[in-house]
Every structure is written in C-alpha cells, then in structure tokens.
Design a protein around this motif. Structure first.
Motif, mmCIF file in Angstrom:
data_model
loop_
_atom_site.group_PDB
_atom_site.id
_atom_site.type_symbol
_atom_site.label_atom_id
_atom_site.label_comp_id
_atom_site.label_asym_id
_atom_site.label_seq_id
_atom_site.Cartn_x
_atom_site.Cartn_y
_atom_site.Cartn_z
ATOM 1 N N VAL A 94 -15.341 -7.436 26.751
ATOM 2 C CA VAL A 94 -14.033 -6.779 26.807
ATOM 3 C C VAL A 94 -12.961 -7.746 27.352
ATOM 4 O O VAL A 94 -12.044 -8.142 26.633
ATOM 5 C CB VAL A 94 -14.115 -5.473 27.630
ATOM 6 C CG1 VAL A 94 -12.750 -4.806 27.716
ATOM 7 C CG2 VAL A 94 -15.127 -4.515 26.987
ATOM 8 N N LEU A 98 -10.196 -9.919 25.116
ATOM 9 C CA LEU A 98 -8.763 -9.597 25.210
ATOM 10 C C LEU A 98 -7.966 -10.792 25.727
ATOM 11 O O LEU A 98 -6.840 -11.023 25.298
ATOM 12 C CB LEU A 98 -8.540 -8.385 26.130
ATOM 13 C CG LEU A 98 -9.048 -7.036 25.615
ATOM 14 C CD1 LEU A 98 -8.637 -5.908 26.561
ATOM 15 C CD2 LEU A 98 -8.536 -6.746 24.198
ATOM 16 N N ILE A 106 -0.945 -6.351 25.280
ATOM 17 C CA ILE A 106 -2.325 -5.902 25.548
ATOM 18 C C ILE A 106 -2.821 -6.484 26.877
ATOM 19 O O ILE A 106 -3.471 -5.795 27.676
ATOM 20 C CB ILE A 106 -3.249 -6.288 24.366
ATOM 21 C CG1 ILE A 106 -3.007 -5.307 23.211
ATOM 22 C CG2 ILE A 106 -4.728 -6.295 24.786
ATOM 23 C CD1 ILE A 106 -3.839 -5.547 21.973
ATOM 24 N N TYR A 110 -3.632 -3.630 29.310
ATOM 25 C CA TYR A 110 -5.073 -3.313 29.333
ATOM 26 C C TYR A 110 -5.925 -4.351 30.061
ATOM 27 O O TYR A 110 -6.849 -3.980 30.794
ATOM 28 C CB TYR A 110 -5.590 -3.123 27.898
ATOM 29 C CG TYR A 110 -4.924 -1.969 27.180
ATOM 30 C CD1 TYR A 110 -5.123 -0.659 27.617
ATOM 31 C CD2 TYR A 110 -4.091 -2.185 26.087
ATOM 32 C CE1 TYR A 110 -4.512 0.414 26.981
ATOM 33 C CE2 TYR A 110 -3.479 -1.114 25.438
ATOM 34 C CZ TYR A 110 -3.684 0.183 25.885
ATOM 35 O OH TYR A 110 -3.082 1.245 25.262
ATOM 36 N N GLY A 121 -14.260 -1.079 30.570
ATOM 37 C CA GLY A 121 -14.129 -1.229 29.123
ATOM 38 C C GLY A 121 -15.438 -1.109 28.369
ATOM 39 O O GLY A 121 -16.526 -1.251 28.938
ATOM 40 N N TYR A 165 -11.104 2.189 28.442
ATOM 41 C CA TYR A 165 -10.552 1.550 27.244
ATOM 42 C C TYR A 165 -11.684 1.059 26.346
ATOM 43 O O TYR A 165 -12.640 0.440 26.825
ATOM 44 C CB TYR A 165 -9.674 0.350 27.623
ATOM 45 C CG TYR A 165 -8.556 0.675 28.585
ATOM 46 C CD1 TYR A 165 -7.831 1.861 28.472
ATOM 47 C CD2 TYR A 165 -8.211 -0.217 29.607
ATOM 48 C CE1 TYR A 165 -6.807 2.153 29.362
ATOM 49 C CE2 TYR A 165 -7.192 0.073 30.499
ATOM 50 C CZ TYR A 165 -6.488 1.256 30.374
ATOM 51 O OH TYR A 165 -5.482 1.549 31.257
ATOM 52 N N LEU A 167 -12.663 -1.144 22.816
ATOM 53 C CA LEU A 167 -12.224 -2.054 21.753
ATOM 54 C C LEU A 167 -12.945 -1.593 20.483
ATOM 55 O O LEU A 167 -14.167 -1.700 20.389
ATOM 56 C CB LEU A 167 -12.576 -3.504 22.084
ATOM 57 C CG LEU A 167 -12.225 -3.996 23.509
ATOM 58 C CD1 LEU A 167 -12.349 -5.502 23.591
ATOM 59 C CD2 LEU A 167 -10.833 -3.546 23.949
ATOM 60 N N VAL A 185 -7.314 -1.379 20.523
ATOM 61 C CA VAL A 185 -7.640 -0.823 21.841
ATOM 62 C C VAL A 185 -7.381 0.678 21.763
ATOM 63 O O VAL A 185 -6.279 1.110 21.408
ATOM 64 C CB VAL A 185 -6.764 -1.418 22.971
ATOM 65 C CG1 VAL A 185 -7.172 -0.818 24.311
ATOM 66 C CG2 VAL A 185 -6.850 -2.937 23.005
ATOM 67 N N GLU A 187 -7.631 4.276 23.948
ATOM 68 C CA GLU A 187 -7.758 4.790 25.324
ATOM 69 C C GLU A 187 -8.548 6.093 25.348
ATOM 70 O O GLU A 187 -8.385 6.937 24.456
ATOM 71 C CB GLU A 187 -6.369 5.084 25.908
ATOM 72 C CG GLU A 187 -5.528 3.860 26.123
ATOM 73 C CD GLU A 187 -4.191 4.210 26.776
ATOM 74 O OE1 GLU A 187 -4.129 5.179 27.566
ATOM 75 O OE2 GLU A 187 -3.212 3.504 26.485
ATOM 76 N N ASN A 223 -1.418 -1.851 19.655
ATOM 77 C CA ASN A 223 -2.792 -1.918 20.192
ATOM 78 C C ASN A 223 -3.737 -2.719 19.305
ATOM 79 O O ASN A 223 -4.931 -2.801 19.583
ATOM 80 C CB ASN A 223 -3.355 -0.515 20.414
ATOM 81 C CG ASN A 223 -2.812 0.103 21.686
ATOM 82 O OD1 ASN A 223 -1.740 -0.267 22.132
ATOM 83 N ND2 ASN A 223 -3.551 1.029 22.270
#
Ligand code: CAA
Length: 384
Positions: A94, A98, A106, A110, A121, A165, A167, A185, A187, A223
């Motif tokens: 995660v 990111l 992001i 996040y 995540g 969160y 992915l 992403v 939520e 996202n």
C-alpha cells in the motif's frame, strides 16, 4: 557485498524484537484461536513507525531503508506471522505503491495517514476468477462525469475487514488486455462498498481476510493511481515489493522454528540424554538453521538491491520462493522434533506450519515466482 548491518539497522531490529516479545507474544495463541485482529498492537506499531517504515518523513513515514524494514518484519513474524502480514501489506503493497505512483493529492490525502499508521490499507487485486492470471479482471470501472463507477467482487483481501483505504484494480477498457486496467483508491464507507465475512483460515488467523463487493461505487477521478491503463503495471511493480515483504515474513517463521526446536532439544530427554545429543536431531537442526540463514540472505539481498536503486524483480521472487518453502519445511521439522508436544497449540510450532503455508500462495504462488524468475533470466542472458 557487505555483511555488516549499520548501527541504525541493528537498533531497529532490536526494537522490533523487544516489542514483539513484550507486546505481541503474550496474546498470540489466544488471537490465533479466536481469529482476533490485533488492533491495539497495530496502533502501537504505528507509534514505533513500523506501518510506513520506508516512506519519506515528508509523507509521515519513518524514512528507513528496505533492509531495516525486512529485519523488523522478520522479528515481528518470528513471534506472530499474522501481525507480520498486516505490517507487510500496509508497508509493501500500500504505502510503497502510493509513494512511487500516487499523485500529490493521493499522497497528501491517503499516503500520509497510511504511513503514520493512523489508517490501515489493503491491496485488492485478486478476484474469484482472477488469481495467478491477474489480467482477467472482472471488476469494472466506467467513467461517469468526473467520477468512475466501480462494480465487481474482490477475493482474499488481507486487511480487508479492518482497512480504511483499499487500492482497487479494475478493468477500464476490456479491449486492451492489461493496458485497459486501472487502479483506484477506494475508501471504506463509500456508498455501495461492502466488506464480506472474515474468512475462517488455516493459518495467519489473527489477520483478517475477506471478499469485497462493489455495487455502483462512485470514486472521484482524482483517486486514480498513476494513470488510466496503468493499473496492471502498478500491481506488478508493487507486488515485487510485496514479495520481499512476504519473504521476510517467511524468514521469521523459519527462524522461529529453529529457535523453538533448538531450545526444546536441550530440555527434553530421551535415552538418558538431552535429545540434542542424538545426531538425528542435530542433523535436523543444522539443516533447518542453514536453510533459514540462506533464506534470510536471499531476502536481504533483494532489499539491499532496492536500497541501491537496482532492479530486484528476480531477487525478490527468488527470496519469496525459497523462504516460503523453507518456512514450511522448518515448521514441519520443528513439529517432528517436538513430537506430540509439537502437535498441540501451546508449543506454537503447529501454528508456524499453519502460518507458513500461505507464504507459498499469496502475493504470487511459488509457481508464479518461478515464471517471474525464468522470464528475468531470459532478459539477463540477453535472450529476450
Ligand atoms: N514487475 C514489473 N512489471 C511487470 C512484472 C514485474 N514483476 N511482471 C509483468 N510486468 C509488466 C510487463 O512488463 C508488462 O508491461 P508492459 O506491457 O508495459 O511492457 C505487463 O506487466 C504485462 O506483462 P505480461 O504480459 O508478462 O503479464 P502476464 O499476463 O503474462 O502475467 C505474471 C505475468 C507474472 C504471471 C503476473 O500475472 C503475476 O504476477 N501473477 C500473480 C499475481 C499475484 O501475485 N497475485 C497476488 C495477489 S495480491 C495478494 O496476495 C495480496 C494480499 O492481500 C496478501
């Protein structure tokens, strides 16, 4: 190649070891028995900087190197591989993904809370009909104004129940095979997004695994991770990192089997002597320790190559392939050395076996690792 660790790496390893023994060990048998997620432990790991270890401090990470991460993950997994996988997914699949491929938006929204450990995540690639053949995504995202509408089902998602969160990898243009796949992403709490029932698993029972269902989930365009059509590349690139994470987890289990079996062999007597004094036991322990060490070296090599900015695809797959195999073999041998005691929960080695098996399956089965290694060999030899 250097064989010395820096003072900082050793300090992180020691911190992880002490933390694991003091905070994780006391509840490990109970959590395994009741499939209880280690919420408090994960919060304490966040305070230590263990949930975003390699992330730049400007994104609220701990800014440590990959070798330090692997050493810490090995120590945590030595005591409890369930906690190990929670840490590995958040860090490797995660946060690392990111940080490398997320937009500024992001990262700000996040990555920061994920790296600080305030949020958890999950990585949602696998589906009921897309495991090893990850291009066969049925989950679909369709553009609608400045949003994308996601429909589909994901399976076997580690941290799935607890994550804030996710992915999510989805098909955005079926005609283009892997180039028509995009990552988003999503939520927890977005309308239409539901987590399934926690799976009742053979091992890593204290971690949670579930399916995810998306019914017209509207996700804002901002996202999108990396860019439209890059979701498969994102997944593959990120999974390379996941693989040295799972290798580290497997190394922890392999070493724990050595530790428990060695100690037991000096306590248990048979034929008027400690069983260690029988060569049958010494040979087992010597082989177990050698294999655990070899797995650790392969894993640390992959991590050191990442730290040096080199390609580590082949090395990460080799590490995962070998360490996962050794974790299963060592756990089996530890059970054999402990005999009847090895077969009951209290002596832990039966859990090591149950926990070890999944390391040969998730984040790419052993068979997939062999495909990755073979393909990298062709490139290395200039044959492709
Ligand atoms: N690193 C970076 N990129 C890679 C890559 C790697 N290891 N492997 C493939 N790619 C890239 C290729 O370069 C190619 O990119 P371009 O088109 O831009 O050049 C693209 O991906 C497609 O490559 P292939 O055509 O070779 O892909 P393939 O369909 O033949 O599949 C595979 C290759 C290695 C078998 C891949 O599908 C794979 O790794 N499968 C296993 C999936 C997996 O690991 N799933 C685990 C689920 S996640 C999980 O377990 C998480 C959890 O909760 C614990």
């Amino acid at each position: 190649m250097k064989f010395d660790f820096t003072d900082e790496q050793l300090m992180i390893q020691q911190t992880a070891q002490e933390f694991a023994e003091a905070e994780i060990e006391p509840t490990s048998i109970e959590r395994d028995k009741n499939s209880k997620f280690p919420t408090e432990i994960v919060s304490k790991m966040a305070e230590l900087g263990f949930m975003g270890m390699m992330v730049d401090p400007k994104y609220d990470g701990a800014g440590m190197d990959t070798v330090s991460y692997a050493l810490a993950l090995m120590e945590i997994s030595k005591v409890d591989a369930s906690v190990g996988v929670i840490m590995s997914v958040n860090n490797s699949l995660v946060c690392a993904g990111l940080e490398k491929h997320g937009s500024d938006h992001i990262k700000e929204k996040y990555l920061k809370p994920l790296a600080s450990g305030e949020k958890l995540g999950a990585f949602a690639l696998s589906e009921p009909e897309a495991g090893s053949d990850a291009t066969q995504q049925k989950t679909e995202a369709v553009k609608d104004g400045d949003h994308w509408v996601i429909n589909g089902i994901k399976n076997w998602i580690t941290n799935g129940v607890s994550a804030d969160y996710h992915l999510v990898i989805a098909q955005t243009d079926r005609e283009k095979r892997h180039k028509g796949i995009t990552a988003f992403v999503v939520e927890k709490g977005m309308e239409g997004f539901e987590t399934g029932v926690k799976e009742d698993k053979l091992g890593i029972r204290s971690s949670d695994t579930c399916s995810l269902t998306f019914t017209n989930v509207r996700v804002p365009e901002e996202n999108i991770i990396w860019e439209i059509g890059k979701g498969f590349n994102f997944a593959m690139d990120t999974l390379n990192g996941g693989r040295y994470g799972i290798a580290s987890q497997a190394c922890g289990i392999a070493q724990a089997s050595v530790d428990v079996a060695l100690k037991y062999s000096m306590e248990r007597k048979a034929f008027n002597t400690e069983i260690f004094n029988h060569q049958a036991i010494q040979f087992k322990l010597a082989e177990m320790a050698t294999k655990a060490e070899a797995a650790k070296l392969l894993t640390l090599q992959a991590c050191a190559m990442r730290d040096a900015g080199k390609s580590y695809i082949k090395e990460a797959s080799m590490a995962k392939l070998y360490a996962s195999k050794v974790s299963v073999e060592n756990a089996l041998e530890a059970i054999q050395i402990l005999g009847g005691y090895g077969y009951v929960r209290e002596y832990k080695v039966e859990r090591f076996l149950r926990d070890a098996k999944i390391t040969e399956i998730y984040e790419g089965t052993s068979e997939i690792q062999k495909i990755v290694i073979a393909r990298e060999l062709l490139k290395e030899y200039g044959l492709k």
